[in-house]
Design a protein around this motif. Structure first.
Motif, short mmCIF file in Angstrom:
data_model
loop_
_atom_site.label_atom_id
_atom_site.label_comp_id
_atom_site.label_asym_id
_atom_site.label_seq_id
_atom_site.Cartn_x
_atom_site.Cartn_y
_atom_site.Cartn_z
N GLN A 127 0.83 -1.20 0.00
CA GLN A 127 0.00 0.00 0.00
C GLN A 127 0.87 1.26 0.00
OE1 GLN A 127 -2.50 -0.87 3.41
NE2 GLN A 127 -4.22 -1.39 2.06
N LYS A 128 1.99 1.21 0.71
CA LYS A 128 2.91 2.35 0.72
C LYS A 128 3.48 2.58 -0.68
CE LYS A 128 7.46 3.55 2.28
NZ LYS A 128 8.34 2.95 1.33
N ASP A 129 3.89 1.50 -1.35
CA ASP A 129 4.40 1.62 -2.71
C ASP A 129 3.35 2.20 -3.66
OD1 ASP A 129 6.78 0.55 -1.86
OD2 ASP A 129 6.37 -1.47 -2.62
N LEU A 130 2.12 1.77 -3.48
CA LEU A 130 1.03 2.27 -4.31
C LEU A 130 0.81 3.77 -4.08
CD1 LEU A 130 -1.29 1.62 -6.30
CD2 LEU A 130 -2.72 1.25 -4.30
N MET A 131 0.85 4.16 -2.82
CA MET A 131 0.65 5.57 -2.50
C MET A 131 1.77 6.42 -3.12
SD MET A 131 0.03 7.37 1.18
CE MET A 131 1.72 7.30 1.72
N VAL A 132 3.00 5.95 -3.04
CA VAL A 132 4.13 6.67 -3.63
C VAL A 132 3.94 6.77 -5.15
CG1 VAL A 132 6.61 6.55 -4.10
CG2 VAL A 132 5.75 6.16 -1.79
N MET A 133 3.51 5.66 -5.76
CA MET A 133 3.29 5.63 -7.20
C MET A 133 2.20 6.64 -7.60
SD MET A 133 2.29 2.40 -9.69
CE MET A 133 1.34 1.66 -8.41
N GLN A 134 1.15 6.75 -6.81
CA GLN A 134 0.06 7.68 -7.11
C GLN A 134 0.48 9.12 -6.91
OE1 GLN A 134 -2.93 6.03 -4.49
NE2 GLN A 134 -4.02 5.10 -6.20
N MET A 135 1.43 9.37 -6.02
CA MET A 135 1.85 10.74 -5.73
C MET A 135 2.93 11.25 -6.68
SD MET A 135 -0.08 11.76 -3.35
CE MET A 135 0.71 13.27 -2.87
N LYS A 136 3.61 10.37 -7.41
CA LYS A 136 4.69 10.80 -8.30
C LYS A 136 4.27 11.89 -9.28
CE LYS A 136 7.80 6.86 -8.49
NZ LYS A 136 8.26 5.74 -9.31
N PRO A 137 3.14 11.73 -9.99
CA PRO A 137 2.76 12.81 -10.92
C PRO A 137 2.56 14.15 -10.21
CG PRO A 137 1.49 10.83 -11.38
CD PRO A 137 2.24 10.58 -10.11
N SER A 138 2.04 14.11 -9.00
CA SER A 138 1.84 15.36 -8.24
C SER A 138 3.17 16.00 -7.87
CB SER A 138 1.03 15.09 -6.98
OG SER A 138 -0.23 14.60 -7.30
N PHE A 139 4.11 15.18 -7.43
CA PHE A 139 5.42 15.72 -7.06
C PHE A 139 6.14 16.33 -8.26
CE2 PHE A 139 5.50 12.43 -3.47
CZ PHE A 139 5.06 13.35 -2.54
N ILE A 140 5.98 15.69 -9.41
CA ILE A 140 6.67 16.16 -10.62
C ILE A 140 6.06 17.46 -11.13
CG2 ILE A 140 7.10 15.62 -13.05
CD1 ILE A 140 7.40 12.68 -12.15
N THR A 141 4.74 17.61 -11.02
CA THR A 141 4.07 18.75 -11.65
C THR A 141 3.79 19.93 -10.71
OG1 THR A 141 1.90 17.73 -11.24
CG2 THR A 141 2.94 17.33 -13.38
N ILE A 142 3.91 19.77 -9.42
CA ILE A 142 3.48 20.82 -8.50
C ILE A 142 4.27 22.12 -8.68
CG2 ILE A 142 4.91 20.12 -6.54
CD1 ILE A 142 1.33 21.40 -6.26
N ILE A 143 5.57 22.06 -8.82
CA ILE A 143 6.37 23.28 -8.96
C ILE A 143 6.09 24.00 -10.28
CG2 ILE A 143 8.73 24.22 -9.06
CD1 ILE A 143 7.84 23.30 -6.24
N PRO A 144 6.12 23.28 -11.44
CA PRO A 144 5.77 23.99 -12.69
C PRO A 144 4.36 24.58 -12.67
CG PRO A 144 6.80 21.88 -13.19
CD PRO A 144 6.57 21.91 -11.72
N ILE A 145 3.41 23.88 -12.09
CA ILE A 145 2.04 24.41 -12.03
C ILE A 145 1.99 25.67 -11.19
CG2 ILE A 145 -0.26 23.96 -11.10
CD1 ILE A 145 0.04 21.08 -12.11
N MET A 146 2.69 25.66 -10.06
CA MET A 146 2.70 26.86 -9.21
C MET A 146 3.35 28.04 -9.93
SD MET A 146 3.41 25.29 -5.44
CE MET A 146 3.06 26.79 -4.57
N ILE A 147 4.43 27.78 -10.66
CA ILE A 147 5.09 28.85 -11.41
C ILE A 147 4.14 29.43 -12.44
CG2 ILE A 147 6.92 29.31 -13.10
CD1 ILE A 147 8.64 27.26 -11.49
N ILE A 148 3.45 28.57 -13.18
CA ILE A 148 2.50 29.05 -14.20
C ILE A 148 1.34 29.77 -13.55
CG2 ILE A 148 0.85 28.29 -15.97
CD1 ILE A 148 2.91 26.04 -16.60
N TYR A 149 0.81 29.20 -12.46
CA TYR A 149 -0.33 29.83 -11.79
C TYR A 149 0.03 31.23 -11.29
CZ TYR A 149 -3.90 30.92 -8.40
OH TYR A 149 -4.86 31.56 -7.70
N TYR A 150 1.17 31.37 -10.62
CA TYR A 150 1.54 32.68 -10.11
C TYR A 150 1.88 33.65 -11.23
CZ TYR A 150 1.17 30.99 -5.40
OH TYR A 150 0.68 30.48 -4.24
N GLY A 151 2.36 33.12 -12.35
CA GLY A 151 2.55 33.97 -13.52
C GLY A 151 1.21 34.48 -14.04
N MET A 152 0.19 33.61 -14.00
CA MET A 152 -1.15 34.02 -14.43
C MET A 152 -1.74 35.04 -13.47
SD MET A 152 -2.62 30.33 -15.69
CE MET A 152 -4.31 30.87 -15.84
#
Length: 178
Positions: A89-114
């Protein structure tokens, strides 16, 4: 003045209504939603996730049956299975969170630019009172401008566009909901 004006201003100028660029916000939300869904497709093993969910569901049934029977040996056996399942279950949770970890910083940069872009941050979309209640606006009031409850601000439009396009892309790519 936004640090992303060199990217956003050409997009805004292509918008059919540059003074209220809802299409530009929709386009940005669509691109970000597509990137996130593609990352989810490649980073999450949906077969493994489904298998683990079925295993967890079966274990819960066994746990209920053991608790209802009052048999301490059966309960201990189910608890041992549960402990064996925890690393998966821990491995699954990490696998599900990977896309969020990868995209959170670029999304925040774009959002604050907007947000910093004066034209985008002042977008207002008028809606009818029937749409207000259909969109559950009393619950989602945070996305709407405070001066007039029958308008959507840029953040509300971005969120609605992003959710809608994520749903469309998930269906196109054949992804199951989590």
């Amino acid at each position: 003045m936004s640090y992303l004006d060199f990217l956003l201003n050409p997009l805004i100028s292509l918008d059919p209504n540059p003074s209220n660029p809802i299409f530009t916000i929709f386009l940005i939300a669509t691109i970000i939603a597509f990137i996130i869904v593609v990352l989810q497709k490649f980073l999450i093993d949906y077969d493994k996730m489904e298998e683990l969910q079925a295993e967890t569901k079966e274990l819960q049934k066994e746990m209920r049956a053991a608790q209802q029977s009052g048999d301490p040996k059966a309960l201990a056996k189910v608890q041992k299975k549960q402990m064996d399942l925890m690393p998966k279950q821990k491995d699954l949770m990490v696998m599900q969170m990977k896309p969020s970890f990868i995209t959170i910083i670029p999304i925040m940069i774009i959002y604050y630019g907007m947000v910093s872009n004066h034209v985008l941050s002042n977008v207002v979309i008028n809606i009818a009172s029937s749409q207000f209640y259909m969109l559950l606006m009393p619950i989602w009031n945070i996305f709407w401008t405070q001066s007039n409850p029958l308008t959507i601000n840029f953040f509300g439009w971005y969120i609605l566009s992003s959710f809608a396009m994520s749903f469309v892309f998930r269906r196109i790519l054949g992804l199951k909901t989590m």
